[in-house]
Enzyme design. Structure first.
Site, PDB file in Angstrom:
ATOM      1  N   PRO A 112      54.490  -6.650  93.584  1.00 54.01           N
ATOM      2  CA  PRO A 112      55.552  -6.594  92.566  1.00 54.01           C
ATOM      3  C   PRO A 112      56.859  -6.169  93.243  1.00 54.01           C
ATOM      4  O   PRO A 112      56.882  -5.188  93.983  1.00 54.01           O
ATOM      5  CB  PRO A 112      55.059  -5.518  91.586  1.00 54.01           C
ATOM      6  CG  PRO A 112      53.571  -5.476  91.795  1.00 54.01           C
ATOM      7  CD  PRO A 112      53.353  -5.789  93.247  1.00 54.01           C
ATOM      8  N   ARG A 113      57.909  -6.951  93.016  1.00 52.94           N
ATOM      9  CA  ARG A 113      59.133  -6.720  93.798  1.00 52.94           C
ATOM     10  C   ARG A 113      60.345  -6.644  92.888  1.00 52.94           C
ATOM     11  O   ARG A 113      60.476  -7.439  91.963  1.00 52.94           O
ATOM     12  CB  ARG A 113      59.275  -7.880  94.800  1.00 52.94           C
ATOM     13  CG  ARG A 113      60.510  -7.853  95.670  1.00 52.94           C
ATOM     14  CD  ARG A 113      60.302  -8.687  96.920  1.00 52.94           C
ATOM     15  NE  ARG A 113      59.686  -9.963  96.668  1.00 52.94           N
ATOM     16  CZ  ARG A 113      60.358 -11.122  96.552  1.00 52.94           C
ATOM     17  NH1 ARG A 113      61.681 -11.141  96.629  1.00 52.94           N
ATOM     18  NH2 ARG A 113      59.724 -12.264  96.345  1.00 52.94           N
ATOM     19  N   ASP A 152      52.176  -2.618  99.203  1.00 48.79           N
ATOM     20  CA  ASP A 152      52.672  -2.779 100.571  1.00 48.79           C
ATOM     21  C   ASP A 152      52.713  -1.387 101.211  1.00 48.79           C
ATOM     22  O   ASP A 152      53.411  -0.491 100.715  1.00 48.79           O
ATOM     23  CB  ASP A 152      54.079  -3.399 100.523  1.00 48.79           C
ATOM     24  CG  ASP A 152      54.635  -3.682 101.918  1.00 48.79           C
ATOM     25  OD1 ASP A 152      54.071  -3.177 102.912  1.00 48.79           O
ATOM     26  OD2 ASP A 152      55.654  -4.411 101.995  1.00 48.79           O
ATOM     27  N   GLU A 215      43.530  -4.666 111.381  1.00 46.45           N
ATOM     28  CA  GLU A 215      44.301  -5.827 111.876  1.00 46.45           C
ATOM     29  C   GLU A 215      44.772  -5.550 113.300  1.00 46.45           C
ATOM     30  O   GLU A 215      45.127  -6.464 114.042  1.00 46.45           O
ATOM     31  CB  GLU A 215      45.515  -6.071 110.988  1.00 46.45           C
ATOM     32  CG  GLU A 215      45.224  -6.984 109.822  1.00 46.45           C
ATOM     33  CD  GLU A 215      46.499  -7.417 109.145  1.00 46.45           C
ATOM     34  OE1 GLU A 215      47.057  -8.450 109.515  1.00 46.45           O
ATOM     35  OE2 GLU A 215      46.949  -6.710 108.213  1.00 46.45           O
TER      36      GLU A 215
HETATM   37  P1  IMP Z   1      54.035 -11.292  98.664  1.00 40.94           P
HETATM   38  O1  IMP Z   1      53.303 -10.009  98.414  1.00 40.94           O
HETATM   39  O2  IMP Z   1      53.660 -12.384  97.719  1.00 40.94           O
HETATM   40  O3  IMP Z   1      55.528 -11.057  98.724  1.00 40.94           O
HETATM   41  O4  IMP Z   1      53.563 -11.851 100.095  1.00 40.94           O
HETATM   42  C1  IMP Z   1      54.112 -11.396 101.323  1.00 40.94           C
HETATM   43  C2  IMP Z   1      53.650  -9.986 101.624  1.00 40.94           C
HETATM   44  O5  IMP Z   1      52.220  -9.973 101.848  1.00 40.94           O
HETATM   45  C3  IMP Z   1      54.228  -9.422 102.941  1.00 40.94           C
HETATM   46  O6  IMP Z   1      55.466  -8.820 102.718  1.00 40.94           O
HETATM   47  C4  IMP Z   1      53.156  -8.413 103.372  1.00 40.94           C
HETATM   48  O7  IMP Z   1      53.318  -7.179 102.726  1.00 40.94           O
HETATM   49  C5  IMP Z   1      51.864  -9.044 102.867  1.00 40.94           C
HETATM   50  N1  IMP Z   1      51.175  -9.798 103.939  1.00 40.94           N
HETATM   51  C6  IMP Z   1      51.143 -11.121 104.113  1.00 40.94           C
HETATM   52  N2  IMP Z   1      50.390 -11.448 105.179  1.00 40.94           N
HETATM   53  C7  IMP Z   1      49.915 -10.291 105.669  1.00 40.94           C
HETATM   54  C8  IMP Z   1      49.064  -9.954 106.772  1.00 40.94           C
HETATM   55  O8  IMP Z   1      48.557 -10.793 107.534  1.00 40.94           O
HETATM   56  N3  IMP Z   1      48.816  -8.630 106.979  1.00 40.94           N
HETATM   57  C9  IMP Z   1      49.315  -7.680 106.167  1.00 40.94           C
HETATM   58  N4  IMP Z   1      50.108  -7.960 105.123  1.00 40.94           N
HETATM   59  C10 IMP Z   1      50.415  -9.236 104.884  1.00 40.94           C
END
Ligand code: IMP
Ligand code: ZN
Length: 360
Positions: A112-113, A152, A215
């Site tokens: 959520p942003r 996040d 990771e």
């Molecule tokens: P959103 O949450 O739909 O904005 O997708 C992008 C977000 O997903 C990024 O800002 C990261 O916080 C998270 N994200 C996407 N890929 C990875 C990953 O491989 N590792 C950790 N976090 C990820």
């Protein structure tokens, strides 16, 4: 990719295979086509536009030079997908693209942003994603879509609590679209330990949780996260002792049969795994541990779920029957209820009878 008849058979088999996608971040799943359309509408100078485009969708060889690089790409994507209209379009397009790739059940996840410039709040962001999911149902697409709200790890514990509260409220809705929480973000930022009480609370309050862990090599943090007994693990790349993890963590994951979401292209492109054949999918699959193939971000990592099956088939010599089983078993690891699992199992049986009888 070799063009032997066998490899062509496997490729067309994987394209036709009904599939389950359980690890797809909405903003990193944006296709190049959708991204370019959104960019064109934005009021940015040509130079800036070109640099955003090439950073996000440049040639495969040049995009990532180090593991952290993908975390520099996400804010660029967020700059373009910064309004309710844009997030609605991205969500709708991503759903249609997965459906075209024969994905029958899809769990999207997103953080959520809020965006001050467009007055988007975390709540209105989630409401928009939900309305795109609900509208896709009206289009009669052959895909069942659910949502996890992401925490996040670079944000704050306070926001994490708000996210869990929002997910709990939405999970009580009768449409059952919101079903869980994802923990993600740059693993080099912040101490995941601080988020454990929030994640544990989410789990105890009935939300399902998927946790990105291991990771990078960080055995203590990975073990602490494993001990929450997440419902699924995102990546788990460095969990096992051969790559710097703890045997104790492996035993724990096996004992609790925690499924591992394996995102081969994402790990190769972000340089977290050096070679296809070294991918930890092989380690877990050979021990018959629950694994599910996933794309992570089909836009940023330029992949498709069919492509992930093709890669796994080639690297680990999987037969068509094994690929079928891999896809069908993924139904057991979805976060939706038993009724949905039963429905998907009968859908798989029906598709096998009608479309695969002669091939497998
Ligand atoms: P959103 O949450 O739909 O904005 O997708 C992008 C977000 O997903 C990024 O800002 C990261 O916080 C998270 N994200 C996407 N890929 C990875 C990953 O491989 N590792 C950790 N976090 C990820
Ligand atoms: Zn991820």
């Amino acid at each position: 990719m070799s063009s032997s008849p066998h490899s062509q058979d496997i490729e067309s088999f994987c394209l036709k295979l009904p599939k389950i996608e359980l690890h797809a971040h909405i903003n990193s799943s944006v296709s190049e086509k959708t991204f370019r359309e959104l960019l064109r509408k934005k009021d940015v100078g040509d130079g800036q536009l070109a640099s955003v485009e090439s950073s996000v969708f440049g040639p495969k060889e040049t995009t990532f030079k180090a593991f952290d690089d993908c975390f520099d790409i996400f804010p660029l994507i967020h700059k373009v997908i910064d309004s309710p209209e844009a997030i609605y379009k991205v969500t709708s397009d991503v759903i249609a693209e997965f459906e075209a790739d024969q994905v029958k059940y899809l769990e999207l996840r997103t953080t959520p942003r809020e965006e001050l410039l467009t007055s988007m709040t975390r709540r209105s962001y989630v409401a928009t994603v939900l309305s795109a999911i609900k509208d896709s149902k009206k289009k009669n697409l052959d895909i069942d879509v659910r949502l996890l709200l992401s925490i996040d790890r670079k944000s704050t514990v306070k926001i994490a609590w708000e996210t869990v509260l929002m997910a709990s409220e939405l999970a009580a809705d009768s449409d059952r679209i919101v079903i869980g929480i994802d923990f993600s973000g740059n693993p080099k930022i912040n101490d995941a330990k601080d988020f454990i009480p929030v994640l544990a609370h989410a789990k105890s309050s009935g939300l399902k949780i998927s946790v990105h862990l291991a990771e990078i090599v960080n055995p203590l943090e990975s073990h602490q996260l494993v001990e929450i007994v997440p419902d699924r693990i995102g990546h788990g790349t460095y969990l096992h002792p051969e790559v710097g993890g703890l045997q104790e963590s492996v035993e724990f994951v096996k004992k609790h049969k925690i499924p591992i979401e394996c995102c081969i292209s994402s790990n190769l492109r972000s340089l977290s795994v050096a070679k296809l054949k070294l991918h930890h999918f092989g380690y877990w699959y050979k021990q018959s541990h629950p694994v599910v193939l996933a794309t992570d971000g089909k836009g940023v990592f330029q992949c498709s779920l069919s492509g992930e099956y093709i890669l796994a088939a080639k690297a680990f010599q999987l037969s068509q029957e094994e690929l079928w089983q891999l896809s069908e078993k993924s139904i057991d690891y979805i976060f939706a209820d038993d009724k949905t699992k039963k429905k998907l199992k009968s859908q798989w049986a029906e598709i096998r009878n009608s479309k695969f009888q002669k091939t497998i």
